[in-house]
Design an enzyme around this catalytic site. Structure first.
Site, short mmCIF file in Angstrom:
data_model
loop_
_atom_site.label_atom_id
_atom_site.label_comp_id
_atom_site.label_asym_id
_atom_site.label_seq_id
_atom_site.Cartn_x
_atom_site.Cartn_y
_atom_site.Cartn_z
N GLU A 77 0.81 -1.21 0.00
CA GLU A 77 0.00 0.00 0.00
C GLU A 77 0.85 1.27 0.00
OE1 GLU A 77 -3.59 1.71 2.81
OE2 GLU A 77 -3.35 -0.45 2.56
N TYR A 126 2.66 -2.21 13.04
CA TYR A 126 1.59 -1.47 12.35
C TYR A 126 1.01 -0.40 13.27
CZ TYR A 126 -2.48 -0.80 9.32
OH TYR A 126 -3.43 -0.28 8.49
N ASP A 136 -2.49 -3.22 3.55
CA ASP A 136 -2.63 -3.24 5.01
C ASP A 136 -3.77 -4.14 5.46
OD1 ASP A 136 -0.54 -1.48 5.16
OD2 ASP A 136 -1.78 0.30 5.48
#
Length: 711
Positions: free
Chosen positions: A21, A311, A94
């Protein structure tokens, strides 16, 4: 959507196209996977529902048209060219709703004829990436449906409610499903401030080797700020000291003594804060590092893409069991086993957390610092490292001491905390212990070193800043971690501003007008409870437990007893008489007897500016005007001030020519020699500076378009 989970081994000549992404991940992942992979980034969404009438059709199951964005066309063209050289497509966007939708759109618009796998990893490290690439799964259709449902909701609300705000306020006034409740919070906080009435009070404070403060006179409590209400009234039975009385008490104490009348000691045990979620990271980044939410989002994403933290767009404050073990081992190595918490902390997710990702942490907790990081990146990384280790460290243990001291019929208090065991404070010392009073017994006498009478005023509720607004949205269930930064960015772009050197979010004059239209026509949809319930319904769709069409139908058409968006929009268009409603009525001009109003917008060329109106007289004012300064006197002073249509800003250092801002017929513009540029929405006539003017003049003029000939 069907993908191939574990395709057979491809031929040695064929490569794998790996789609991620963020472009910042590409180089890091390329180093990990080697030459057998072609790594490309979508740079976010490649397709979206266009902002035009008919892009969502409520009459036919809320069918939505998705089109490639301008950037999406380029991305798909590049991926299509790459796929000719590859025998497999791996989608590593993601691991959330939006990432799943991006992966689905890549497949939809690319139409690959090779095996496809969906993989995810929560950290851009060698182990995490290679482990993910050994497996694979299908695209999660429930997550895709949740993302599409959210997008349809946003388009329906944004397009239809914005149509009303544009009609009733001005052409560039927009609304959003999540943005509008956030705007409501900011504006209503400003109303609280405007209604607040300040109260004055005095205190007596001094030093006797430790700080003390007067708390009562003859058994009557002395007022502090918390004893006053928003209207400036003090609680019953509380003494408000004026300066004369406070100075008399202070002068009587100077050079005197205080006698200890009571001593209270209590054990103190404080536990560390939970590991970072995106929300708490944003708040701490602002409080400790002075970052806006936009900067915090960019910096945290960059740290993730470079493989330094896990993340960041997570709402879970729980680390995985293996992560907790690594953290606890590192604490023992650095500080000894005694500073490791006897129990593993933060092992259960809070109610409402999606929990798709673990709490934010360094990918390698043995690294306190990363060589080569920029100053802002290094500061955030260290903060994440500190919070991560602190979360599994022992409690801080100490003792609080509270003293009551007397001098005649005056009673004073003093307090402080000392820590015998620092525990987690070794790496996260955010709470100040203060100066601890000495070990004194009842009856002990201490000399007064200094004493002072101080004047105070009660303060209105603080304006929101980026961090406190994120905290409020999280508590109320407005939005999700991945949306906080974009919500505040939209507010800053359209409806809020900050003074130079300050972080407070101040609503523009236009924000008040939009708020009034929203509350008059769409109050049920901008209730924080409605927004939170809608987020829960989207979570239910993502979990496969709710039906998309039922949610959209209830939202748009309504249910028995509750009107839907369609009905609210129709009624707002015909029922809201906006001209007076969206204006500030400041009162009557004593000279002319005419009402003085501040209206939200008037078009000057391509620029919108609020203006003061009194009969035939008008005067534009900056949209970024402090609402606390808006008054009848303020407006009359501006109306009576000489109209300045040309202002010298300074000299262009390149050409030596004077630079002016000119209030022209079609709005303000800047001029230097023969060059002119419209100010547009960059600033107003009153607020534009030399720096802004030079920046505008430096932008090349677009080429003139030739006129079409009539055939």
């Amino acid at each position: 959507m069907k993908t191939t989970k574990n395709p057979t081994k491809k031929t040695t000549s064929a490569k794998t196209l790996l789609v991620v992404e963020s472009p910042n991940k590409v180089k890091t992942i390329e180093k990990i996977v080697g030459p057998d992979y072609v790594v490309r980034a979508t740079v976010g969404h490649i397709a979206d529902i266009p902002e035009r009438s008919g892009s969502v059709d409520p009459a036919h199951g809320f069918a939505a048209v998705y089109e490639l964005t301008e950037r999406g066309v380029e991305v798909v063209a590049q991926l299509r060219a790459d796929l000719h050289l590859c025998g497999e497509l791996v989608l590593a966007t993601d691991n959330d709703r939006e990432g799943e939708l991006i992966a689905a759109h890549v497949v939809e618009f690319l139409s690959p004829r090779v095996p496809v796998r969906r993989v995810t990893f929560n950290a851009v490290t060698k182990d995490a990436v290679l482990e993910a690439l050994r497996g694979g799964r299908d695209i999660d259709t429930a997550l895709v449906e949740a993302a599409k449902t959210r997008r349809v909701l946003d388009r329906l609300f944004g397009f239809e409610v914005s149509d009303v705000t544009r009609r009733k306020v001005r052409r560039n006034a927009t609304a959003g499903r999540v943005q509008s409740p956030a705007l409501r919070l900011v504006v209503e906080r400003e109303f609280e401030r405007m209604a607040f009435r300040s109260a004055a009070y005095c205190s007596v404070e001094g030093d006797a080797g430790f700080a003390f403060r007067l708390v009562s006179v003859s058994g009557v409590k002395v007022a502090r700020g918390a004893d006053f209400d928003a209207e400036g009234h003090v609680a019953p039975g509380v003494l408000v000291l004026d300066m004369a009385s406070a100075e008399v008490i202070a002068s009587g104490l100077l050079g005197g003594e205080l006698t200890v009348s009571s001593v209270e000691r209590k054990p103190v045990r404080r536990s560390p804060l939970a590991p970072f979620t995106m929300s708490t990271l944003y708040q701490e980044a602002m409080n400790r590092l002075g970052m806006s939410t936009s900067e915090a989002r960019v910096v945290s994403q960059r740290l993730f893409d470079q493989g330094h933290i896990t993340y960041p767009r997570t709402d879970s404050a729980v680390h995985e069991p293996s992560s907790r073990r690594e953290i606890r081992d590192e604490i023992a190595r650095l500080f000894g086993a005694s500073l490791v918490s006897p129990i593993e902390r933060f092992t259960k997710a809070k109610k409402g957390a999606q929990g798709a990702h673990e709490a934010i942490r360094p990918t390698d907790v043995t690294k306190r610092a990363i060589p080569g990081l920029s100053g802002r990146e290094a500061a955030m990384y260290e903060m994440v490292w500190q919070r991560t280790l602190a979360s599994q460290m022992a409690d801080a243990v100490g003792e609080s001491v509270s003293l009551v001291l007397v001098a005649g019929d005056h009673e004073f208090s003093a307090s402080g905390t000392s820590y015998m065991e620092d525990g987690y404070r070794r790496v996260w010392p955010v709470d100040s212990a203060g100066v601890v009073p000495p070990a004194l017994a009842v009856g002990a006498v201490v000399p007064v070193v200094s004493v002072e009478a101080k004047s105070h005023e009660t303060k209105p509720p603080a304006r929101f800043n980026d961090g406190s607004l994120v905290r409020e949205m999280e508590e109320l269930g407005i939005g999700r971690p991945s949306t906080y930064a974009s919500i505040i960015a939209k507010l800053r772009d359209r409806y809020v501003w900050s003074k130079s050197g300050d972080r407070a979010l101040i609503p523009t004059l236009t924000a008040f007008a939009v708020y009034r239209v929203l509350m008059a026509g769409f109050a049920p949809l901008v209730e924080t409870s409605f927004t939170a319930e809608m987020e829960e319904q989207l979570d239910a769709v993502a979990d496969g437990g709710a039906v998309r069409d039922e949610i959209l139908s209830a939202f748009y058409f309504g249910v028995p007893g509750t009107e839907g968006l369609e009905g609210l929009v129709d009624r707002a268009k015909s029922g809201i008489e906006a001209r007076e409603m969206v204006s500030f009525d400041l009162g009557v001009d004593p000279a002319s007897g005419e009402r003085v109003l501040v209206r939200p917008g008037k078009m000057f060329g391509r620029t919108y500016s609020p203006y003061i109106e009194c009969g035939e007289r008008t005067r534009t004012v900056p949209d970024a005007t402090d609402p606390m300064e808006v008054s009848l006197e303020w407006a009359l002073a501006r109306l009576d001030a000489p109209r300045v249509s040309r202002r010298l800003l300074g000299v262009d250092p390149a050409s030596g020519d004077d630079v002016f801002v000119i209030d022209g017929r079609y709005g303000p513009y800047v001029a230097c020699g023969r060059e002119t540029r419209s100010v547009g929405e960059a600033a107003t006539f009153e607020s534009i500076t030399l720096e802004v003017a030079l920046a505008l003049l430096a932008v090349p003029k677009p080429p003139r378009r030739g006129r079409r000939r009539k055939s």
